[in-house]
Motif scaffolding. Structure first.
Motif, PDB file in Angstrom:
ATOM      1  N   ALA A  30      64.405  56.104   8.156  1.00 17.43           N
ATOM      2  CA  ALA A  30      64.304  57.784   8.073  1.00 17.43           C
ATOM      3  C   ALA A  30      63.242  58.977   8.321  1.00 17.43           C
ATOM      4  CB  ALA A  30      65.831  57.969   7.156  1.00 17.43           C
ATOM      5  N   VAL A  31      62.499  57.965   9.979  1.00 20.96           N
ATOM      6  CA  VAL A  31      61.310  59.324   9.333  1.00 20.96           C
ATOM      7  C   VAL A  31      61.910  60.333  10.995  1.00 20.96           C
ATOM      8  CG1 VAL A  31      59.176  59.253  10.829  1.00 20.96           C
ATOM      9  CG2 VAL A  31      59.443  57.414   9.970  1.00 20.96           C
ATOM     10  N   GLU A  32      61.768  61.416   9.958  1.00 22.20           N
ATOM     11  CA  GLU A  32      62.889  62.323  11.159  1.00 22.20           C
ATOM     12  C   GLU A  32      62.229  62.878  12.116  1.00 22.20           C
ATOM     13  OE1 GLU A  32      65.402  64.177  11.497  1.00 22.20           O
ATOM     14  OE2 GLU A  32      65.943  63.199   9.581  1.00 22.20           O
ATOM     15  N   VAL A  33      62.385  63.710  13.316  1.00 17.57           N
ATOM     16  CA  VAL A  33      61.857  64.057  14.048  1.00 17.57           C
ATOM     17  C   VAL A  33      61.891  65.666  14.132  1.00 17.57           C
ATOM     18  CG1 VAL A  33      61.796  63.846  16.799  1.00 17.57           C
ATOM     19  CG2 VAL A  33      62.032  61.387  16.248  1.00 17.57           C
ATOM     20  N   VAL A  34      61.058  66.236  13.914  1.00 18.41           N
ATOM     21  CA  VAL A  34      61.314  67.784  13.382  1.00 18.41           C
ATOM     22  C   VAL A  34      60.320  68.373  15.359  1.00 18.41           C
ATOM     23  CG1 VAL A  34      59.926  69.740  12.929  1.00 18.41           C
ATOM     24  CG2 VAL A  34      59.726  67.603  11.637  1.00 18.41           C
ATOM     25  N   SER A  35      60.465  67.647  16.546  1.00 16.84           N
ATOM     26  CA  SER A  35      60.447  68.238  17.162  1.00 16.84           C
ATOM     27  C   SER A  35      59.505  67.531  18.917  1.00 16.84           C
ATOM     28  CB  SER A  35      59.982  69.409  17.330  1.00 16.84           C
ATOM     29  OG  SER A  35      57.943  69.952  17.323  1.00 16.84           O
ATOM     30  N   MET A  36      59.969  67.843  19.256  1.00 15.88           N
ATOM     31  CA  MET A  36      59.981  66.601  20.807  1.00 15.88           C
ATOM     32  C   MET A  36      60.280  67.164  21.954  1.00 15.88           C
ATOM     33  SD  MET A  36      61.237  63.080  21.596  1.00 15.88           S
ATOM     34  CE  MET A  36      63.025  63.637  21.626  1.00 15.88           C
ATOM     35  N   ALA A  37      58.861  66.875  22.806  1.00 16.71           N
ATOM     36  CA  ALA A  37      59.443  67.430  24.294  1.00 16.71           C
ATOM     37  C   ALA A  37      58.647  66.275  25.432  1.00 16.71           C
ATOM     38  CB  ALA A  37      58.105  68.793  24.193  1.00 16.71           C
ATOM     39  N   GLY A  38      58.187  66.167  26.453  1.00 15.18           N
ATOM     40  CA  GLY A  38      57.815  66.073  27.141  1.00 15.18           C
ATOM     41  C   GLY A  38      58.641  65.317  29.030  1.00 15.18           C
ATOM     42  N   GLU A  39      57.891  64.743  29.432  1.00 12.25           N
ATOM     43  CA  GLU A  39      58.265  64.720  31.018  1.00 12.25           C
ATOM     44  C   GLU A  39      58.592  63.130  31.515  1.00 12.25           C
ATOM     45  OE1 GLU A  39      56.002  66.150  33.853  1.00 12.25           O
ATOM     46  OE2 GLU A  39      54.083  65.373  33.346  1.00 12.25           O
ATOM     47  N   VAL A  40      59.222  62.654  31.900  1.00 17.02           N
ATOM     48  CA  VAL A  40      59.481  61.240  32.571  1.00 17.02           C
ATOM     49  C   VAL A  40      59.432  61.200  34.406  1.00 17.02           C
ATOM     50  CG1 VAL A  40      61.411  59.740  33.349  1.00 17.02           C
ATOM     51  CG2 VAL A  40      61.553  60.870  31.272  1.00 17.02           C
ATOM     52  N   ARG A  41      58.152  60.455  34.308  1.00 15.73           N
ATOM     53  CA  ARG A  41      58.189  60.323  36.486  1.00 15.73           C
ATOM     54  C   ARG A  41      57.969  58.804  36.692  1.00 15.73           C
ATOM     55  NH1 ARG A  41      56.463  64.810  39.167  1.00 15.73           N
ATOM     56  NH2 ARG A  41      56.088  66.676  37.896  1.00 15.73           N
ATOM     57  N   SER A  42      58.667  59.078  37.734  1.00 15.54           N
ATOM     58  CA  SER A  42      59.250  57.581  38.161  1.00 15.54           C
ATOM     59  C   SER A  42      58.288  57.519  38.576  1.00 15.54           C
ATOM     60  CB  SER A  42      60.105  57.913  38.984  1.00 15.54           C
ATOM     61  OG  SER A  42      61.307  57.649  38.567  1.00 15.54           O
ATOM     62  N   THR A  43      57.729  55.570  39.142  1.00 15.74           N
ATOM     63  CA  THR A  43      56.679  55.320  40.034  1.00 15.74           C
ATOM     64  C   THR A  43      57.236  54.923  41.206  1.00 15.74           C
ATOM     65  OG1 THR A  43      57.338  53.028  39.692  1.00 15.74           O
ATOM     66  CG2 THR A  43      55.637  53.958  37.816  1.00 15.74           C
ATOM     67  N   GLU A  44      55.890  55.474  41.893  1.00 20.45           N
ATOM     68  CA  GLU A  44      56.532  54.661  43.479  1.00 20.45           C
ATOM     69  C   GLU A  44      57.785  53.212  43.538  1.00 20.45           C
ATOM     70  OE1 GLU A  44      52.688  53.856  46.128  1.00 20.45           O
ATOM     71  OE2 GLU A  44      51.952  55.455  44.697  1.00 20.45           O
ATOM     72  N   SER A  45      57.661  52.576  42.707  1.00 15.75           N
ATOM     73  CA  SER A  45      59.200  51.549  42.759  1.00 15.75           C
ATOM     74  C   SER A  45      60.224  52.202  42.142  1.00 15.75           C
ATOM     75  CB  SER A  45      58.382  50.161  41.650  1.00 15.75           C
ATOM     76  OG  SER A  45      58.087  50.335  40.526  1.00 15.75           O
ATOM     77  N   GLY A  46      59.698  53.559  41.524  1.00 18.31           N
ATOM     78  CA  GLY A  46      61.453  54.040  41.455  1.00 18.31           C
ATOM     79  C   GLY A  46      61.707  53.486  39.605  1.00 18.31           C
ATOM     80  N   THR A  47      60.560  53.226  38.905  1.00 18.60           N
ATOM     81  CA  THR A  47      61.112  53.114  37.599  1.00 18.60           C
ATOM     82  C   THR A  47      60.296  54.559  36.477  1.00 18.60           C
ATOM     83  OG1 THR A  47      59.863  50.677  37.844  1.00 18.60           O
ATOM     84  CG2 THR A  47      59.900  51.505  35.463  1.00 18.60           C
ATOM     85  N   PRO A  48      61.602  54.727  35.917  1.00 13.11           N
ATOM     86  CA  PRO A  48      60.959  56.059  34.928  1.00 13.11           C
ATOM     87  C   PRO A  48      60.493  55.572  34.141  1.00 13.11           C
ATOM     88  CG  PRO A  48      63.126  55.124  34.524  1.00 13.11           C
ATOM     89  CD  PRO A  48      62.651  54.449  35.439  1.00 13.11           C
ATOM     90  N   VAL A  49      58.516  56.503  33.821  1.00 16.24           N
ATOM     91  CA  VAL A  49      57.853  56.350  32.784  1.00 16.24           C
ATOM     92  C   VAL A  49      58.163  58.004  32.057  1.00 16.24           C
ATOM     93  CG1 VAL A  49      55.351  56.079  31.854  1.00 16.24           C
ATOM     94  CG2 VAL A  49      56.479  54.488  34.014  1.00 16.24           C
TER      95      VAL A  49
END
Length: 144
Positions: A80-99
Motif C-alpha cells: 500500500a504505497v500511497e500515490v499522493v499526486s500524479m500527472a502526465g501525458e499519453v502520446r501514440s506512436t506512429e503505429s497507434g500504440t499509446p505510450v
C-alpha cells in the motif's frame, strides 16, 4: 549559462509547442495488480484517445518503482504505497500504440515521500486506482 543567472546551465532538451484543443474526458478504474502505467495506456486504447493528459488519480500501489535523475530507479516497498499526486501525458506512436509518461509523488507506510517518473511494468495497483484522462486533439496531428 543563462542571461538571468550566469552560473546556471541552460537545459539541453529541445522544447516544442503545439496548438490544439481538449476533447472528451474519461474516468476509469484500474484493477488490482494491473500496472499503473500500462493500465492508463489500455484506457486510452479503450476510449480511442490517441493523445491525452492525465489529470489526476487516486489510489495506492502494492510497490512503486520510480526513475531517478541518473537513469536508475528507486524501489518503494509496500504494501500500500500511497500515490499522493500524479500527472502526465499519453502520446501514440506512429503505429497507434499509446505510450504514457507519468510522474508522481508517493508515500510509503512509514510516511517517507519519494518522487519521479513511474516505470512501466513495475507499479502494480493495490486495490483499485481511479484515473481521469482528458483527450488532446492537436491542430496538426502529424506533429504530435
Amino acid at each position: 549559462m543563462t542571461a538571468d543567472n550566469p552560473t546556471r546551465q541552460a537545459p539541453s532538451q529541445v522544447v516544442t509547442t503545439e496548438t490544439g484543443r481538449m476533447g472528451r474526458v474519461a474516468y476509469a478504474r484500474i484493477a488490482p495488480n494491473e500496472d499503473l502505467v500500462q493500465g492508463i495506456e489500455k484506457m486510452c486504447l479503450a476510449e480511442g484517445f490517441e493523445n491525452a493528459f492525465v489529470r489526476g488519480g487516486l489510489g495506492s500501489l502494492v510497490d512503486a518503482c520510480l526513475g531517478t535523475l541518473d537513469g536508475g530507479y528507486q524501489q518503494v516497498t509496500g504494501p500500500a504505497v500511497e500515490v499522493v499526486s500524479m500527472a502526465g501525458e499519453v502520446r501514440s506512436t506512429e503505429s497507434g500504440t499509446p505510450v504514457a509518461s507519468l510522474a508522481g509523488i508517493v508515500a510509503d507506510t512509514d510516511g517517507n515521500v519519494y518522487g519521479g517518473p513511474f516505470l512501466a511494468g513495475w507499479n502494480p495497483v493495490c486495490m483499485t486506482f481511479e484515473v481521469t484522462l482528458e483527450e488532446w486533439l492537436p491542430d496538426n496531428p502529424d506533429t504530435a
